[in-house]
Design a protein around this motif. Structure first.
Motif, PDB file in Angstrom:
ATOM      1  N   HIS A 295       2.643   2.128   3.135  1.00 46.47           N
ATOM      2  CA  HIS A 295       3.759   1.231   3.486  1.00 46.47           C
ATOM      3  C   HIS A 295       5.063   1.690   2.815  1.00 46.47           C
ATOM      4  O   HIS A 295       6.096   1.057   2.983  1.00 46.47           O
ATOM      5  CB  HIS A 295       3.477  -0.213   3.034  1.00 46.47           C
TER       6      HIS A 295
ATOM      7  N   GLY B 284       0.757  -1.638   7.829  1.00 47.50           N
ATOM      8  CA  GLY B 284       1.174  -2.861   7.171  1.00 47.50           C
ATOM      9  C   GLY B 284       2.111  -3.686   8.034  1.00 47.50           C
ATOM     10  O   GLY B 284       1.973  -3.754   9.256  1.00 47.50           O
TER      11      GLY B 284
ATOM     12  N   GLU C 240      -3.106  -4.158  10.611  1.00 45.01           N
ATOM     13  CA  GLU C 240      -4.333  -4.757  10.076  1.00 45.01           C
ATOM     14  C   GLU C 240      -4.215  -5.044   8.569  1.00 45.01           C
ATOM     15  O   GLU C 240      -4.971  -5.834   8.017  1.00 45.01           O
ATOM     16  CB  GLU C 240      -5.547  -3.860  10.353  1.00 45.01           C
ATOM     17  N   GLU C 241      -3.230  -4.388   7.904  1.00 41.61           N
ATOM     18  CA  GLU C 241      -3.014  -4.600   6.474  1.00 41.61           C
ATOM     19  C   GLU C 241      -1.883  -5.596   6.204  1.00 41.61           C
ATOM     20  O   GLU C 241      -1.394  -5.702   5.079  1.00 41.61           O
ATOM     21  CB  GLU C 241      -2.709  -3.256   5.794  1.00 41.61           C
ATOM     22  N   ASP C 242      -1.449  -6.314   7.245  1.00 41.22           N
ATOM     23  CA  ASP C 242      -0.399  -7.324   7.084  1.00 41.22           C
ATOM     24  C   ASP C 242      -1.071  -8.633   6.651  1.00 41.22           C
ATOM     25  O   ASP C 242      -1.143  -9.606   7.400  1.00 41.22           O
ATOM     26  CB  ASP C 242       0.361  -7.501   8.405  1.00 41.22           C
ATOM     27  N   TYR C 243      -1.574  -8.633   5.412  1.00 40.74           N
ATOM     28  CA  TYR C 243      -2.449  -9.708   4.945  1.00 40.74           C
ATOM     29  C   TYR C 243      -1.780 -11.072   4.915  1.00 40.74           C
ATOM     30  O   TYR C 243      -2.439 -12.091   5.098  1.00 40.74           O
ATOM     31  CB  TYR C 243      -2.982  -9.377   3.539  1.00 40.74           C
TER      32      TYR C 243
ATOM     33  N   GLU D 186      -4.326  -0.200  13.322  1.00 42.04           N
ATOM     34  CA  GLU D 186      -5.117   0.254  12.168  1.00 42.04           C
ATOM     35  C   GLU D 186      -4.256   1.005  11.155  1.00 42.04           C
ATOM     36  O   GLU D 186      -3.258   1.628  11.514  1.00 42.04           O
ATOM     37  CB  GLU D 186      -6.261   1.164  12.645  1.00 42.04           C
ATOM     38  N   ASP D 187      -4.679   0.949   9.890  1.00 42.04           N
ATOM     39  CA  ASP D 187      -4.001   1.667   8.793  1.00 42.04           C
ATOM     40  C   ASP D 187      -2.500   1.392   8.791  1.00 42.04           C
ATOM     41  O   ASP D 187      -1.677   2.308   8.692  1.00 42.04           O
ATOM     42  CB  ASP D 187      -4.239   3.185   8.901  1.00 42.04           C
TER      43      ASP D 187
ATOM     44  N   ASN E 107       0.804  -1.226   0.000  1.00 45.45           N
ATOM     45  CA  ASN E 107       0.000   0.000   0.000  1.00 45.45           C
ATOM     46  C   ASN E 107       0.837   1.276   0.000  1.00 45.45           C
ATOM     47  O   ASN E 107       2.027   1.255   0.330  1.00 45.45           O
ATOM     48  CB  ASN E 107      -0.951   0.009   1.202  1.00 45.45           C
TER      49      ASN E 107
END
Length: 260
Positions: free
Chosen positions: A158, A237, A209-212, A234-235, A155
């Motif tokens: 990141h 990586g 939360e974006e560390d998929y 939140e928000d 993102n």
């Protein structure tokens, strides 16, 4: 011995040891030092071949890179500094080294803070590893590293983390990168063991939360392991300490203070 820096606190006897990931260096903790040294004695180290821990002539010809060997490098430093017990804070691959150290030397570990923890490689990341192994001697390692950085940290927010890690990776030798890459490609049996074995040392996972790639497996682990907690940022990586440093510092210092 690894290159390292210590900051001594006037009163506290508690130590916090920071362990970076593959391709990084102790410089990735620059947003933590000021805050943590207010409360604790701090040890920052560069893993072998990273930062200022340049490979010695002996290591250049030594093909034996295992997680135990790399972990023992860290133990050598804390022995040299006569640190009997420390809190350990890691990021990315550094979390695997900390967990391995806790397995081999549980008496040395007060607690573990695992930022962007890697405890399972999903199908996507395993395919990436296999592709990397195939192309590692053909493609310049920096291209591979940039490719992985984009996959793990895709993102816009990141970007700072990506650039920081790529900048540090430029300092690695090609041969060193390949050694570390081979090490990480043999990771699955170790991670399987870590997921099944509850070590019962207080552990805080701090995950974006974006560390998929890595967050789903950590959610499962925290439900199974005693003394484990999870904070989801939140928000954010993979590299939580760089992307959300104030939040990271506040939560981790509070947690470590409680464990002391």
């Amino acid at each position: 011995m690894l290159h390292y820096i210590t900051y001594h606190h006037k009163i506290s006897t508690e130590w916090v040891t920071f362990v970076h990931g593959a391709g990084g260096s102790s410089s990735i903790w620059y947003k933590q030092i000021r805050e943590f040294k207010k409360h604790f004695n701090v040890l920052l180290l560069d893993l072998r071949g990273h930062g200022n821990s340049k490979p010695s002539l002996k290591n250049v010809f030594d093909e034996k890179y295992t997680f135990d060997v790399i972990t023992n490098d860290i133990v050598e430093v804390i022995d040299h500094e006569k640190i009997e017990k420390s809190h350990f804070v890691g990021i990315s691959l550094g979390t695997i080294l900390i967990r391995n150290l806790a397995e081999n030397h549980p008496e040395r570990v007060e607690s573990m803070v695992m930022g962007g923890a890697i405890m399972k490689l999903n199908l996507r990341s395993q395919i990436l590893m296999k592709l990397g192994i195939i192309f590692k001697t053909v493609i310049p390692y920096l291209w591979l590293y940039k490719f992985f950085a984009i996959i793990i940290m895709p993102n816009k927010n990141h970007r700072e983390s990506r650039l920081l890690f790529v900048r540090e990776a430029k300092k690695l030798y090609q041969k060193e990168f390949i050694r570390w890459f081979k090490l990480t490609s043999e990771i699955n049996p170790l991670l399987r063991f870590f997921r099944s074995a509850d070590i019962k040392i207080p552990t805080l996972y701090v995950m974006g939360e974006e560390d998929y790639l890595f967050l789903p497996s950590i959610r499962k682990i925290v439900k199974l392991h005693q003394n484990s907690q999870l904070i989801v940022v939140e928000d954010c990586g993979h590299v939580v300490n760089v992307e959300q440093p104030n939040f990271f510092n506040e939560k981790v210092v509070a947690y470590l203070t409680k464990q002391s």
